[in-house]
Design a protein around this motif. Structure first.
Motif, PDB file in Angstrom:
ATOM      1  N   LEU A 102      -9.579   3.891 -22.911  1.00 42.83           N
ATOM      2  CA  LEU A 102      -8.874   4.806 -22.020  1.00 42.83           C
ATOM      3  C   LEU A 102      -9.159   4.432 -20.570  1.00 42.83           C
ATOM      4  CD1 LEU A 102      -7.128   7.425 -22.065  1.00 42.83           C
ATOM      5  CD2 LEU A 102      -9.263   8.695 -21.767  1.00 42.83           C
ATOM      6  N   TRP A 103      -8.076   4.347 -19.784  1.00 44.00           N
ATOM      7  CA  TRP A 103      -8.178   4.042 -18.362  1.00 44.00           C
ATOM      8  C   TRP A 103      -7.349   5.060 -17.579  1.00 44.00           C
ATOM      9  CZ3 TRP A 103     -10.853  -0.487 -16.841  1.00 44.00           C
ATOM     10  CH2 TRP A 103     -11.160  -1.374 -17.899  1.00 44.00           C
ATOM     11  N   ARG A 104      -7.823   5.388 -16.374  1.00 44.04           N
ATOM     12  CA  ARG A 104      -7.074   6.315 -15.527  1.00 44.04           C
ATOM     13  C   ARG A 104      -6.446   5.568 -14.366  1.00 44.04           C
ATOM     14  NH1 ARG A 104      -6.324   8.298 -11.097  1.00 44.04           N
ATOM     15  NH2 ARG A 104      -7.990   6.995 -10.197  1.00 44.04           N
ATOM     16  N   CYS A 105      -5.181   5.882 -14.094  1.00 43.61           N
ATOM     17  CA  CYS A 105      -4.495   5.301 -12.935  1.00 43.61           C
ATOM     18  C   CYS A 105      -3.218   6.085 -12.675  1.00 43.61           C
ATOM     19  CB  CYS A 105      -4.160   3.833 -13.182  1.00 43.61           C
ATOM     20  SG  CYS A 105      -3.269   3.028 -11.819  1.00 43.61           S
ATOM     21  N   ASP A 106      -2.916   6.298 -11.411  1.00 40.95           N
ATOM     22  CA  ASP A 106      -1.630   6.850 -11.004  1.00 40.95           C
ATOM     23  C   ASP A 106      -0.733   5.672 -10.642  1.00 40.95           C
ATOM     24  OD1 ASP A 106       0.562   8.035  -9.848  1.00 40.95           O
ATOM     25  OD2 ASP A 106      -0.570   9.248  -8.415  1.00 40.95           O
ATOM     26  N   VAL A 107       0.234   5.371 -11.503  1.00 40.51           N
ATOM     27  CA  VAL A 107       1.068   4.188 -11.320  1.00 40.51           C
ATOM     28  C   VAL A 107       1.888   4.271 -10.037  1.00 40.51           C
ATOM     29  CG1 VAL A 107       2.923   2.810 -12.358  1.00 40.51           C
ATOM     30  CG2 VAL A 107       1.143   3.788 -13.804  1.00 40.51           C
ATOM     31  N   ALA A 108       2.130   5.483  -9.530  1.00 36.98           N
ATOM     32  CA  ALA A 108       2.898   5.632  -8.290  1.00 36.98           C
ATOM     33  C   ALA A 108       2.101   5.242  -7.059  1.00 36.98           C
ATOM     34  CB  ALA A 108       3.384   7.075  -8.152  1.00 36.98           C
ATOM     35  N   ASP A 109       0.784   5.257  -7.159  1.00 37.48           N
ATOM     36  CA  ASP A 109      -0.096   5.016  -6.013  1.00 37.48           C
ATOM     37  C   ASP A 109      -0.538   3.555  -6.031  1.00 37.48           C
ATOM     38  OD1 ASP A 109      -2.136   4.857  -4.147  1.00 37.48           O
ATOM     39  OD2 ASP A 109      -3.038   6.772  -4.695  1.00 37.48           O
ATOM     40  N   LEU A 110      -0.011   2.751  -5.133  1.00 37.24           N
ATOM     41  CA  LEU A 110      -0.288   1.318  -5.162  1.00 37.24           C
ATOM     42  C   LEU A 110      -1.754   1.001  -4.915  1.00 37.24           C
ATOM     43  CD1 LEU A 110       2.859  -0.117  -3.342  1.00 37.24           C
ATOM     44  CD2 LEU A 110       2.519   0.441  -5.767  1.00 37.24           C
ATOM     45  N   ASP A 111      -2.439   1.807  -4.128  1.00 40.82           N
ATOM     46  CA  ASP A 111      -3.875   1.596  -3.939  1.00 40.82           C
ATOM     47  C   ASP A 111      -4.621   1.820  -5.249  1.00 40.82           C
ATOM     48  OD1 ASP A 111      -3.491   1.059  -1.257  1.00 40.82           O
ATOM     49  OD2 ASP A 111      -3.878   3.138  -0.631  1.00 40.82           O
ATOM     50  N   ASP A 112      -4.226   2.851  -5.985  1.00 41.58           N
ATOM     51  CA  ASP A 112      -4.864   3.130  -7.270  1.00 41.58           C
ATOM     52  C   ASP A 112      -4.517   2.046  -8.291  1.00 41.58           C
ATOM     53  OD1 ASP A 112      -6.616   4.796  -8.673  1.00 41.58           O
ATOM     54  OD2 ASP A 112      -4.973   5.873  -9.647  1.00 41.58           O
ATOM     55  N   VAL A 113      -3.294   1.556  -8.232  1.00 39.18           N
ATOM     56  CA  VAL A 113      -2.885   0.479  -9.140  1.00 39.18           C
ATOM     57  C   VAL A 113      -3.747  -0.757  -8.918  1.00 39.18           C
ATOM     58  CG1 VAL A 113      -1.027  -1.162  -9.644  1.00 39.18           C
ATOM     59  CG2 VAL A 113      -0.517   1.277  -9.459  1.00 39.18           C
ATOM     60  N   ARG A 114      -3.946  -1.130  -7.673  1.00 38.09           N
ATOM     61  CA  ARG A 114      -4.753  -2.315  -7.391  1.00 38.09           C
ATOM     62  C   ARG A 114      -6.221  -2.093  -7.769  1.00 38.09           C
ATOM     63  NH1 ARG A 114      -0.992  -2.387  -2.667  1.00 38.09           N
ATOM     64  NH2 ARG A 114       0.396  -4.194  -2.982  1.00 38.09           N
ATOM     65  N   ARG A 115      -6.733  -0.873  -7.542  1.00 35.78           N
ATOM     66  CA  ARG A 115      -8.102  -0.565  -7.977  1.00 35.78           C
ATOM     67  C   ARG A 115      -8.243  -0.734  -9.481  1.00 35.78           C
ATOM     68  NH1 ARG A 115      -9.870   2.833 -11.130  1.00 35.78           N
ATOM     69  NH2 ARG A 115      -7.864   3.927 -11.169  1.00 35.78           N
ATOM     70  N   PHE A 116      -7.290  -0.139 -10.219  1.00 38.52           N
ATOM     71  CA  PHE A 116      -7.334  -0.246 -11.680  1.00 38.52           C
ATOM     72  C   PHE A 116      -7.274  -1.703 -12.126  1.00 38.52           C
ATOM     73  CE2 PHE A 116      -4.392  -1.270 -15.129  1.00 38.52           C
ATOM     74  CZ  PHE A 116      -5.222  -0.988 -16.206  1.00 38.52           C
ATOM     75  N   ALA A 117      -6.353  -2.474 -11.547  1.00 34.63           N
ATOM     76  CA  ALA A 117      -6.182  -3.862 -11.978  1.00 34.63           C
ATOM     77  C   ALA A 117      -7.458  -4.670 -11.763  1.00 34.63           C
ATOM     78  CB  ALA A 117      -5.011  -4.503 -11.237  1.00 34.63           C
ATOM     79  N   ARG A 118      -8.149  -4.441 -10.659  1.00 32.41           N
ATOM     80  CA  ARG A 118      -9.414  -5.142 -10.424  1.00 32.41           C
ATOM     81  C   ARG A 118     -10.444  -4.771 -11.487  1.00 32.41           C
ATOM     82  NH1 ARG A 118      -8.188  -3.834  -4.974  1.00 32.41           N
ATOM     83  NH2 ARG A 118      -9.567  -2.009  -5.081  1.00 32.41           N
ATOM     84  N   ALA A 119     -10.552  -3.482 -11.774  1.00 28.07           N
ATOM     85  CA  ALA A 119     -11.524  -3.032 -12.776  1.00 28.07           C
ATOM     86  C   ALA A 119     -11.173  -3.560 -14.161  1.00 28.07           C
ATOM     87  CB  ALA A 119     -11.579  -1.501 -12.783  1.00 28.07           C
TER      88      ALA A 119
END
Length: 320
Positions: A102-119
């Motif tokens: 399970l991973w959390r991310c708001d796909v609408a928020d590009l900053d959150d998307v990039r954070r998730f992708a790095r993790a």
């Protein structure tokens, strides 16, 4: 196996009729026709990692279940962690031994998307496929944290940024974008991509963003081909999803007896992610068959419009 001419003709007639082709009727008839594309072989995804966005309800949950049944380790990307954890728990209880993360991310928020992708890339060395399933249909015009119209942010801008950030671990893999048959009614509006000039309508914004997915897919396929990544868009037909229940209650009332369930709606997403060899890149699919991207000349974009749309997408996603 080549499909007989009669089967192709019946299939095409179902597709053009919309009402028959997009419902449970179309899927049932197609499955009975000679040449129905075979299921992926059992266990084909054993040892492979697959990411599904919007995984906590509807088609997303059904996609997770279908991929898990084929042996994949499935990564559920959700915005609401508590809801996602409950869904993952139900899937594990029904499918003992399922490998889920399970991973959390708001796909609408590009900053959150990039954070998730790095993790994600720091923990997962090789990603077989990403199924971009997350969807929204806000009742009023809403913007993402970066100021993009929310439907466009969730359905196109966020997925492109996420895929671009995951290219290293996705090399040789697949990208699946869940579109909608509603896009057939819309033109590619490169002059107003985020519904600033036109009056806002939830269904129009949704369908326009889905048209953008389909029209940009071949260009994204060209870009990502250098890494051996294939791209597919699809529409799931008319399914009785939470989005339909909440946003289109009148439509649901009229069509409920023939709406597809979540498993039926997710069938082509699972098939595209799992079937071997991978389907040709940059194409649009429904019920495991490649479909035309426009049914009317008025919705078929010219080269200049597509180029303008591609330039806008590259700008807002920082593609170099």
């Amino acid at each position: 196996m080549a499909r007989p001419l009669v089967a192709r003709a019946v299939d095409a007639a179902l597709d053009r009729s919309v009402v028959l082709g997009y419902t449970t009727i179309g899927l049932a008839v197609r499955r009975a026709l000679p040449g129905w594309p075979p299921d992926p072989r059992p266990g084909v995804l054993a040892g492979r990692q697959v990411l599904v966005t919007g995984a906590s309800s509807g088609l997303g949950t059904a996609t997770v279940e279908g991929l898990a049944d084929l042996g994949a380790t499935v990564h559920l990307l959700v915005r609401d962690e508590a809801k996602g954890a409950a869904v993952a728990g139900r899937i594990r209880a029904a499918r003992p031994g399922s490998e889920l993360r399970l991973w959390r991310c708001d796909v609408a928020d590009l900053d959150d998307v990039r954070r998730f992708a790095r993790a994600f890339a720091a923990e997962v060395a090789q990603l077989h496929a990403v199924v971009h399933n997350a969807g929204v249909m806000p009742p009023t015009r809403t913007e993402s944290p970066q100021g993009h119209e929310l439907s466009m942010a969730v359905h196109l801008v966020g997925p492109v940024v996420m895929t671009e950030a995951l290219r290293g671990v996705l090399a040789g893999g697949r990208v699946v974008l869940v579109s909608s048959g509603g896009m057939y009614a819309q033109r590619l509006r490169a002059d107003d991509p985020e519904l600033v000039r036109d009056d806002y309508s939830p269904t129009t914004a949704y369908a326009r963003s889905k048209r953008w997915q389909v029209e940009m897919a071949p260009l994204l396929a060209e870009r990502w081909a250098a890494d051996g990544i294939t791209v597919a868009t699809l529409h799931p037909g008319w399914a009785d999803t939470p989005g339909v229940q909440e946003s289109l209650p009148r439509f649901r009332t009229l069509t409920r007896p023939v709406l597809r369930d979540d498993r039926q709606g997710a069938d082509t997403s699972v098939w595209l992610a799992a079937v071997e060899p991978p389907p040709p890149t940059g194409r649009f699919w429904h019920d495991r068959v490649e479909r035309p991207t426009s049914l009317l000349p008025a919705t078929r974009p010219d080269r200049a419009t597509r180029d303008r749309a591609w330039a806008w997408l590259r700008q807002v996603t920082d593609l170099t």
